[in-house]
Design an enzyme around this catalytic site. Structure first.
Site, short mmCIF file in Angstrom:
data_model
loop_
_atom_site.label_atom_id
_atom_site.label_comp_id
_atom_site.label_asym_id
_atom_site.label_seq_id
_atom_site.Cartn_x
_atom_site.Cartn_y
_atom_site.Cartn_z
CG ASP A 1 -0.52 -0.82 2.43
OD1 ASP A 1 0.51 -0.93 2.97
OD2 ASP A 1 -0.83 -0.43 3.32
CD GLU B 1 8.24 1.93 6.65
OE1 GLU B 1 7.13 0.80 6.79
OE2 GLU B 1 7.88 3.13 6.05
#
Length: 675
Positions: free
Chosen positions: A378, A571
């Site tokens: 996403d 991340e």
């Protein structure tokens, strides 16, 4: 003690000063006015200019009546009216109370408060329209009725953690050893456990209770996440934290027994969507490392229960037309039932949907947004009709190659587990299911002219043949005949021809360059890089195994060099300019921590522990110093067969180590026991 140790780690051992932030000087200032349309337009470039009252009026519109909510009275009876619906949620988002929409829905209700009573107080105090409620009024109300986010968790001790492990001590290269040791220490910082009140009074919390401690991703992610956990478990195994890995698995088993599936993450507002199904692979990896047959026996019915969820609630019929006849096969897709804005990104979703003029179109948009979040990607051009704009998202029209490969992997694991259990009937049942599914998988996703697997679009009846790392998921999941070595070579060549392997810092998530989405170019993510590397390593082709090693080196050096300037794992990374430059795009700033990045790196280091050699510039941010440059012959003389070793296998190392290796080990050990 350990907190002080990490204060030592986040200070440069050379300068004694904090390292620079690799995000650069232009990161968003959290003291700025995040309620302005200018900020929203920086994140959502498709928006038209809106005034503050116009934004508030838009957010205050009716999104809930007649809709499927992210959580409701059945799934979250005491919480849904606060965290998944209602005017309070809208008011908080309308005034932009926090820079991150997720902050509010993570805040626990105060003791002796209930969702019903809070909403009654809110309606009595604010009968006026949402756009007339001020930010000050909302802030005072939230302070009165809610505690700070994260207060429901305690930092925990890892029962099986030790400063030096046999596996890590066998890493041949001194710099990689020092890096692995630093990652090994990060697990201490990411360990959390639920406070007793989460179990005793669950209706006060958006957090979903689990009985055992777990590893967080880090940053804004203050709860467990599903597919992140696979790479976390891989890293825990590399760190010999077997008890902690087992507790992670038991937590997910508890969730499946409670809800019938594993939600996206550990919050009630995730209860309408899952994430890529990696529970069975977690159990499998744990079994390979520990030979814990009893846990496998205990988990078999739990894995079956989750598989039923995907079969009954996330599957779709596809009619394949041939010259002879039409054939209908059943595949899996991401398809959440919820059709309202995601609570953790409520403001962002509402503003992104602003161009749509009808309620039905907005609901379709929200469903596609949530389904993309279920994929873990996403957002990405992979889900967009025009490959550019979020408003063209059509996730529910796409049958993803990676999801189906993962479930193919689940089937393979289940037939193995039933064989292990001595149940020939169930073994044959799952073996037959796997064989049939592999055939259907090839029919749906394999495109002969492009020599690879690609996402299938239900609307167009065609494939998206652009490069995405998901195209290599069947190699990772071995949802093909491994003896067909040429097939793996063809898939590699297609990816290489796209330019995806030409980046100096790793593999990008796509080659689409102008979407400003976090799951697109130039961002590289650990799970996707690891997946491609593992897919090539698992092949029976020595050339592809060597390619896997080269890609692993590239990704690990990006991780190390960025760690060197930031003292953190992140991340995602910018793979075009990897040396200390972080990724951008998406709905929030890049997050540090970081669970799956640590896990993927540790697993790759252990997989290639006898071959990795760092020959780059001095990394002053790591404990110890890099070894002298060694001749290339020492690397090339390593047997290619080592690349096909299981990552859970301990690879013997030399019995003698350099003084710098000993210094790294001794330094870390002394720090641990002194502090």
């Amino acid at each position: 003690m350990r907190e002080f140790l990490f204060l030592l780690f986040i200070v440069s051992p050379v300068s004694g000063k904090p390292q620079k932030d690799p995000r650069g000087p232009n990161i968003i200032d959290e003291t700025a006015d995040f309620g302005t349309p200018e900020h929203d337009n920086r994140v959502h470039t498709e928006l038209t200019e809106l005034t503050g009252p116009e934004i508030a009026r838009l957010i205050g519109s009716d999104y809930f009546n007649g809709s499927v909510l992210p959580c409701d009275n059945e799934t979250a009876p005491g919480q849904w009216m606060v965290y998944c619906s209602g005017r309070l949620l809208q008011a908080v988002m309308a005034v932009k109370l926090y820079p991150d929409s997720k902050t509010f829905v993570d805040q626990p209700m105060k003791v002796n408060r209930t969702g019903e009573s809070i909403m009654e107080h809110f309606e009595k105090r604010f009968p006026k329209p949402i756009e007339e409620i001020s930010k000050k009024e909302v802030a005072e109300f939230v302070d009165e009725f809610f505690d700070k986010e994260g207060n429901e968790l305690d930092v925990c001790e890892l029962p099986d953690w030790k400063p030096i492990t046999e596996k890590l001590a066998q890493i041949k290269d001194d710099t990689y050893l020092a890096f692995a040791q630093r990652l090994h220490f990060i697990w201490i910082q990411l360990c959390r456990q639920m406070k007793p009140e989460v179990k005793e009074d669950p209706s006060r919390f958006s957090l979903i209770y689990v009985p055992y401690q777990f590893i967080l991703p880090g940053g804004r992610f203050r709860e467990f996440y599903y597919w992140d956990a696979y790479w976390i478990v891989k890293g825990l195994i590399a760190s010999e934290l077997y008890s902690t890995a087992r507790m992670m698995i038991l937590n997910f088993a508890h969730i499946i027994e409670t809800y019938g599936f594993i939600p996206n993450g550990g919050r009630v507002y995730y209860l309408r969507r899952s994430q890529p199904p990696f529970f069975a692979p977690m159990v499998y990896e744990y079994y390979l490392a520990t030979q814990d047959t009893q846990l496998v026996m205990d988990m078999i019915p739990v894995i079956e229960k989750e598989y039923i969820f995907w079969s009954q609630r996330r599957s779709v019929n596809i009619t394949l037309e041939t010259q002879e006849f039409n054939e209908t096969v059943r595949m899996f897709q991401y398809h959440t039932e919820a059709d309202t804005p995601r609570p953790e990104s409520f403001r962002e979703d509402v503003l992104s949907a602003e161009p749509f003029t009808t309620k039905s179109k907005k609901r379709s948009f929200f469903k596609d947004i949530g389904s993309a979040a279920e994929s873990g990607w996403d957002f990405s051009s992979r889900w967009f009709k025009d490959h550019k704009n979020l408003t063209t998202i059509e996730t529910t029209n796409i049958v993803p190659v990676d999801l189906n490969a993962f479930l193919c992997y689940n089937m393979n694991i289940m037939q193995f587990f039933y064989q292990l259990a001595g149940n020939p009937l169930k073994h044959m049942e799952w073996s037959s299911r796997l064989a049939n599914f592999r055939q259907d998988f090839t029919k749906v996703f394999y495109v002969p002219v492009r020599k690879g697997w690609y996402d299938y679009n239900l609307r167009t009846g065609s494939h998206n043949t652009d490069f995405f790392p998901s195209n290599a998921a069947p190699l990772f999941a071995q949802c093909y005949d491994p003896l067909n070595s040429q097939l793996a070579v063809d898939v590699y060549n297609q990816m290489e021809n796209s330019g995806a392997f030409s980046m100096s810092g790793g593999i990008p998530t796509s080659m689409h360059k102008e979407t400003n989405q976090q799951w697109d170019y130039p961002n590289g993510w650990s799970p996707l890089n690891h997946m491609i590397i593992e897919g090539l390593r698992k092949s029976l082709n020595p050339t592809l195994q060597q390619k896997a090693f080269v890609l692993a080196q590239k990704w690990l050096e990006t991780n190390m060099q960025t760690f060197n300037v930031s003292n953190a794992m992140w991340e995602k990374y910018n793979v075009q300019e990897p040396q200390g430059k972080l990724a951008t795009g998406g709905e929030y700033e890049v997050q540090a921590g970081f669970g799956w990045t640590n896990g993927a790196a540790l697993d790759l280091i252990m997989t290639y522990s006898d071959r990795l050699e760092y020959k780059g510039p001095l990394l002053e941010g790591l404990v110890g110093t890099p070894p002298p440059h060694k001749s290339s012959s020492s690397s090339s003389s390593s047997s290619s067969s080592s690349t096909s070793e299981s990552s859970s296998t301990v690879i013997p190392s030399s019995t003698t180590g350099s003084s710098s290796k000993l210094l790294a080990i001794i330094t870390v050990t002394i720090f641990y026991f002194l502090f």
